[in-house]
Design an enzyme around this catalytic site. Sequence first.
Site, mmCIF file in Angstrom:
data_model
loop_
_atom_site.group_PDB
_atom_site.id
_atom_site.type_symbol
_atom_site.label_atom_id
_atom_site.label_comp_id
_atom_site.label_asym_id
_atom_site.label_seq_id
_atom_site.Cartn_x
_atom_site.Cartn_y
_atom_site.Cartn_z
ATOM 1 N N ASP A 25 14.151 19.794 1.948
ATOM 2 C CA ASP A 25 13.561 19.844 0.599
ATOM 3 C C ASP A 25 13.621 18.534 -0.203
ATOM 4 O O ASP A 25 13.898 18.551 -1.416
ATOM 5 C CB ASP A 25 14.225 20.949 -0.225
ATOM 6 C CG ASP A 25 14.015 22.330 0.363
ATOM 7 O OD1 ASP A 25 13.345 22.438 1.402
ATOM 8 O OD2 ASP A 25 14.539 23.295 -0.210
ATOM 9 N N GLU A 73 10.415 23.770 0.169
ATOM 10 C CA GLU A 73 10.429 25.053 -0.531
ATOM 11 C C GLU A 73 9.133 25.181 -1.309
ATOM 12 O O GLU A 73 8.843 24.362 -2.187
ATOM 13 C CB GLU A 73 11.628 25.162 -1.474
ATOM 14 C CG GLU A 73 11.724 26.514 -2.147
ATOM 15 C CD GLU A 73 12.941 26.679 -3.039
ATOM 16 O OE1 GLU A 73 13.031 27.718 -3.717
ATOM 17 O OE2 GLU A 73 13.796 25.767 -3.060
ATOM 18 N N LYS A 130 8.983 26.972 3.469
ATOM 19 C CA LYS A 130 9.827 28.162 3.339
ATOM 20 C C LYS A 130 9.761 28.718 1.909
ATOM 21 O O LYS A 130 9.872 27.983 0.939
ATOM 22 C CB LYS A 130 11.274 27.827 3.701
ATOM 23 C CG LYS A 130 11.908 26.718 2.840
ATOM 24 C CD LYS A 130 13.293 26.361 3.354
ATOM 25 C CE LYS A 130 13.972 25.315 2.486
ATOM 26 N NZ LYS A 130 14.315 25.776 1.134
ATOM 27 N N LYS A 133 15.490 30.056 0.018
ATOM 28 C CA LYS A 133 16.454 28.961 0.052
ATOM 29 C C LYS A 133 16.723 28.521 1.497
ATOM 30 O O LYS A 133 16.812 27.348 1.790
ATOM 31 C CB LYS A 133 17.773 29.388 -0.617
ATOM 32 C CG LYS A 133 17.629 29.900 -2.046
ATOM 33 C CD LYS A 133 17.107 28.830 -2.986
ATOM 34 C CE LYS A 133 17.206 29.265 -4.443
ATOM 35 N NZ LYS A 133 16.311 30.414 -4.762
ATOM 36 N N VAL A 158 18.650 18.295 0.083
ATOM 37 C CA VAL A 158 19.094 18.810 -1.220
ATOM 38 C C VAL A 158 18.715 20.290 -1.372
ATOM 39 O O VAL A 158 17.807 20.765 -0.701
ATOM 40 C CB VAL A 158 18.453 17.989 -2.353
ATOM 41 C CG1 VAL A 158 18.859 16.527 -2.261
ATOM 42 C CG2 VAL A 158 16.922 18.090 -2.363
ATOM 43 N N THR A 159 19.435 20.945 -2.269
ATOM 44 C CA THR A 159 20.729 20.543 -2.768
ATOM 45 C C THR A 159 21.803 21.077 -1.829
ATOM 46 O O THR A 159 21.605 22.095 -1.168
ATOM 47 C CB THR A 159 21.015 21.032 -4.200
ATOM 48 O OG1 THR A 159 20.974 22.463 -4.230
ATOM 49 C CG2 THR A 159 19.996 20.462 -5.189
ATOM 50 N N CYS A 163 20.036 25.117 -0.863
ATOM 51 C CA CYS A 163 19.183 25.213 0.325
ATOM 52 C C CYS A 163 19.819 24.626 1.581
ATOM 53 O O CYS A 163 19.606 25.147 2.679
ATOM 54 C CB CYS A 163 17.838 24.554 0.040
ATOM 55 S SG CYS A 163 16.882 25.420 -1.228
ATOM 56 N N GLN A 203 38.923 26.047 7.938
ATOM 57 C CA GLN A 203 39.371 26.956 8.997
ATOM 58 C C GLN A 203 38.874 26.523 10.382
ATOM 59 O O GLN A 203 38.364 27.321 11.165
ATOM 60 C CB GLN A 203 38.918 28.390 8.700
ATOM 61 C CG GLN A 203 39.424 28.912 7.366
ATOM 62 C CD GLN A 203 38.966 30.321 7.082
ATOM 63 O OE1 GLN A 203 39.425 31.256 7.737
ATOM 64 N NE2 GLN A 203 38.066 30.484 6.124
#
Length: 228
Positions: A25, A73, A130, A133, A158-159, A163, A203
């Site tokens: 994006d 987007e 798209k 997001k 971004v961001t 997204c 993790q």
Amino acid sequence: MPAIAAQPYEYELPTESKIALVIIDMQRDFLEHGGFGEALGNDVTQLQSIVPTVKSLLETFRSLNLPVIHTIEAHSPDLSDCPPSKLNRGQGNPKIGDQGTMGRILIVGEDGNNIIPELTPLDNEIVIVKPGKGAFCRTNLEEILQKEEITHLLFTGVTTEVCVQTTMREANDRGYECLLIEDGTASYFPEFKSSTIEMLRAQGGIIGWTANADAVISALVPQAMAIA
């Protein structure tokens, strides 16, 4: 096996399948002065700061003949693919579909919806339009990745917390090996970027890895020379 110096540990590069650069994006309405992002009160210079890094990565992938995927987007002019919950959220003015300084906001084909000139896709590069997001939502991205035998995805754009993170999480759930390029992604809110990076690699890399652009380029170029 060649690897990229990354966190929480080295990101191994594929030897048989393909790796692709994903540029999320990087649109005029989000990055340029007078666009949608600035109209919402955001500091667009936060996003502009990553353009040289993303351009360098893009040029590297092009020089190595590696796949590049751009996302945009966007919605159809009649907004039939934009749910009311998205259209009305925030009670903002302007909204999606309204007239902005570079055309109708987030509408396919409008000037503001185009990728910034510095990163204009080449004809042979993949462009995913798209409505959500995430880049897998109501698109043929997964079909393309499977057809091209792409298993490893390097994310920029971004961001970071919206997204980019959404697409990386979607990819992780589908079994792709994901790496976020830290200096190739940005947010209007730097603290959101920092938090997202920590969450993605927590993790033991629960969603994936993170690394800087120099580490990516230095790992890819010697590998390509060895194959040649």
